[in-house]
Design an enzyme around this catalytic site. Structure first.
Site, PDB file in Angstrom:
ATOM      1  N   ASP A  50       3.628  -2.413   6.008  1.00  0.00           N
ATOM      2  CA  ASP A  50       2.436  -3.044   5.439  1.00  0.00           C
ATOM      3  C   ASP A  50       1.248  -2.075   5.429  1.00  0.00           C
ATOM      4  OD1 ASP A  50       0.969  -5.591   4.714  1.00  0.00           O
ATOM      5  OD2 ASP A  50      -0.127  -5.045   6.528  1.00  0.00           O
ATOM      6  N   GLU A 103       4.528  -0.473   1.194  1.00  0.00           N
ATOM      7  CA  GLU A 103       3.605  -1.404   0.544  1.00  0.00           C
ATOM      8  C   GLU A 103       2.316  -0.632   0.287  1.00  0.00           C
ATOM      9  OE1 GLU A 103       0.485  -4.597   0.168  1.00  0.00           O
ATOM     10  OE2 GLU A 103       0.709  -3.494   2.037  1.00  0.00           O
TER      11      GLU A 103
END
Ligand code: GLC
Length: 643
Positions: A277, A319
């Site tokens: 992330d 990401e």
């Protein structure tokens, strides 16, 4: 050669070896690369003992890996890259919105299997603060399942069931920050210097102010600035996302070692893909925007190489929702080529598709895609239409200008089109993080609502309903055939509309991304027996396309994508090429009117040599009329070359 390929070779040559011997081999093969990466971030003169700590840690972490997963690792090393296969189709979902909890999700596996889904990205399920927690992206733990989802045992049972069903699981690793309730943050608050050094904390605001001069804001409306003052600690802490998400300080090697341990603990639960992330933000430097810095890449590669040694069957997804030219770098460049993340979100394709829907034109799409460098052979894209986040308008200004548009005006048009500022637009989206001064903003809304279904259903306009279903099929038909993992967003397969209930919830109402985080509509699904439902027609078509994808090896990702610029500005054409001459040509019309293409070049490509080719989507054969191929409004054709 990248390390994954090297390992495959190692595993092949040593198939008589025990997993333990192979671990030693992997460690010795990777050691010099790991050492170089480590010392380039943490100079040897100062951090030699931390490196020794890493050398002690790697075997410990390997020993902590469950036996069953160690065997799975070996099988995967021998069998090639499952994540590039045409057989893989994913879905992203919120457990609590899908069917209550982990057990509930397990009960719905048959629905997913019927559709053809065999890869799940389940949204954060670990403990998090009560109240605002950024949808679980503020983590209190990396491995402790929050009660609302079930127990630790439930998660282990769930991953076991997935393995037994040949399904894969992706979970998030929120690598850039923890919540302000994470044990390290709690200790830091209480004055523990060791843990204060796990974050970027400062006794006065001199350094924060210096950083702020160049740092952009991620959530300018709800969380302006990049620092938060914590009175209890009498220090400033860096909080690039929300004020309750503290950025981890990776200049401290202890943080890297601890986070590597957390990462392995997470993958040991049976996770196949780790979604890294917000990884673009991992390294910070005064005077820069502190995104995509070379050190961030080195750090990702260091994580990658250590994981490769400990758990070689696990892959990483980047990401990085950043500029197109920056995204591909997360596959690794230079000596890190192919040694960062195996998968990356194709955020550029996603944003470009939304641009083509609004403009009904494909020139920006071509211009941008033509400039994406070829990715390393062992890497792939995760292609998606919608996800839980907003749609950012991250196009290259230069390309917008080359088409003759003004970047500012063009972005304003897109916001107007999608966010209900134009009467004639069929889209019903919401503005996200809009800045009236700069007129910058992003877009939220479900795929169906953005593509006109909500408005068409409200107005009971059957031709508009049909049109919006065609658009949903068009976009999903592209992600299913483009090359990479197609990732459906739960609900889009049945045209789920915006969910406005977030507006009544205190901890959600400021964040319009909740409008596109709906509950799975089982009532509609249960009503599928009423076969005329547009939602059922959509489900049926998408299910068919998923199954067709799985039958065509040419749709696996072998960097076999070729774009064709046809001269018709409404049309997008690409081919999935194959040495075996059984390619597939994908033709898409982004216009509301039928469009024609000159068929002669399609003939030259060999699609008509054995008579009229079949469009796998409509199941009709395609004929040329006066040498022209016609595409209906928003039609997508998958043209199969006869073998
Ligand atoms: C990622 C997530 C997003 C979250 C952010 C901070 O971008 O997709 O939902 O807000 O990271 O963790």
């Amino acid at each position: 050669m990248n390390q994954a390929a090297l390992h495959r070779l190692l595993a092949l040559k040593s198939s008589d070896k025990t997993p333990e011997t192979l671990f030693d081999l992997r460690l010795s093969t990777n050691l010099s690369l790991i050492q170089n990466l480590f010392f380039s971030l943490y100079p040897e003169e100062k951090h030699g003992s931390s490196f020794n700590g890493l050398l002690r840690l790697l075997p410990e972490l390997y020993h902590s890996r469950p036996k069953e997963l160690k065997h799975q690792d070996l099988e995967r090393m021998l069998s090639g890259n499952w994540y590039q296969s045409e057989k893989i189709v994913g879905m992203q979902l919120y457990v609590e919105h899908f069917n209550a909890d982990l057990k509930g999700l397990g009960e719905k596996l048959s629905y997913l299997q019927e559709l053809g889904i065999n890869f799940l990205h389940i949204m954060p399920i670990m403990t998090r603060p009560k109240g605002e927690n950024d949808g679980g992206y503020a983590v209190n733990s990396y491995t402790q399942v929050a009660k609302q989802y079930g127990s630790q045992k439930d998660l282990l049972n769930f991953t076991q069931t997935l393995r037994e069903n040949g399904m894969y699981l992706m979970l998030d690793f929120v690598v850039n920050h923890t919540s302000d309730e994470f044990p390290w943050a709690k200790k830091a608050r209480k004055g523990d210097k060791k843990y204060q050094a796990y974050y970027y904390t400062y006794s006065d605001d001199a350094i924060p102010r210096a950083f702020e001069r160049t740092l952009p804001e991620v959530f300018p409306e709800t969380s302006p600035g990049n620092y938060t003052y914590i009175p209890e600690m009498e220090r400033w802490v860096m909080t690039v996302f929300n004020s309750y998400q503290w950025d981890l300080n990776y200049t401290n090697p202890k943080v890297f070692l601890e986070m590597l341990t957390q990462l392995v603990n997470l993958v040991n639960l049976g996770v196949d893909v780790v979604r890294f992330d917000a990884l673009a933000f991992l390294w910070k430097k005064i005077g820069t925007i502190s995104q995509n810095l070379p050190e961030a890449h080195t750090l990702v590669s260091l994580f990658r190489m250590c994981l490769q040694v400990v758990s070689p069957g696990t892959v990483l997804l980047a990401e990085a929702i950043v500029a197109p030219t920056e995204i591909v770098k997360y596959f690794g460049t230079g000596i890190q080529h192919g040694n960062e993340c195996e998968i990356a979100y194709n955020a550029s394709l996603m944003a470009l598709l939304w641009n083509s829907i609004a403009t009904k034109k494909t020139r920006l799409l071509y211009k941008s895609l033509e400039n994406v460098p070829i990715k390393p052979a062992d890497c792939t894209w995760l292609n998606y239409v919608r996800c839980h986040d907003d749609i950012g308008l991250g196009y290259e200004n230069e390309f917008i200008q080359e088409i003759g548009w003004s970047p500012h005006e063009h972005r304003k048009f897109l916001l107007d089109y999608y966010c209900q500022r134009l009467d004639w637009s069929p889209a019903k989206g919401l503005l996200f993080m809009y800045n009236p001064k700069t007129e910058d903003g992003r877009i939220t809304g479900s795929a169906a609502s953005l593509l006109g279904l909500e408005k068409a259903l409200d107005e009971k306009d059957s031709s508009r309903i049909k049109e919006s279903i065609a658009k949903i099929v068009l976009l999903h038909g592209i992600i299913l055939s483009f090359g990479g993992i197609p990732m459906f967003y739960a609900g889009d397969e049945i045209g789920t509309l915006n969910d406005y209930s977030f507006l009544e919830k205190e901890d959600k109402k400021e964040d319009s991304r909740w409008v596109n985080r709906p509950y799975q509509d089982w009532e509609t699904i249960d009503g599928f027996s009423k076969k005329k439902l547009p939602q059922y027609q959509l489900f049926k078509t998408l299910k068919k396309l998923i199954h067709i994808r799985k039958e065509h090896r040419v749709l696996s990702d072998a960097n076999n994508l070729k774009l064709y610029n046809t001269g018709n500005e409404h049309v997008f054409v690409f081919e999935r090429t194959s040495m075996e001459k059984n390619g597939m040509l994908i033709l898409c019309n982004f216009d509301e009117s039928p469009q024609v293409l000159n068929g002669s070049w399609i003939m030259k490509l060999g699609y008509f040599t054995k008579g009229e080719p079949i469009d796998l989507v409509s199941e009709n054969s395609i004929s040329l009329k006066s040498g022209l191929l016609q595409l209906d409004a928003y039609q997508i054709i998958w043209l199969k070359k006869a073998d």
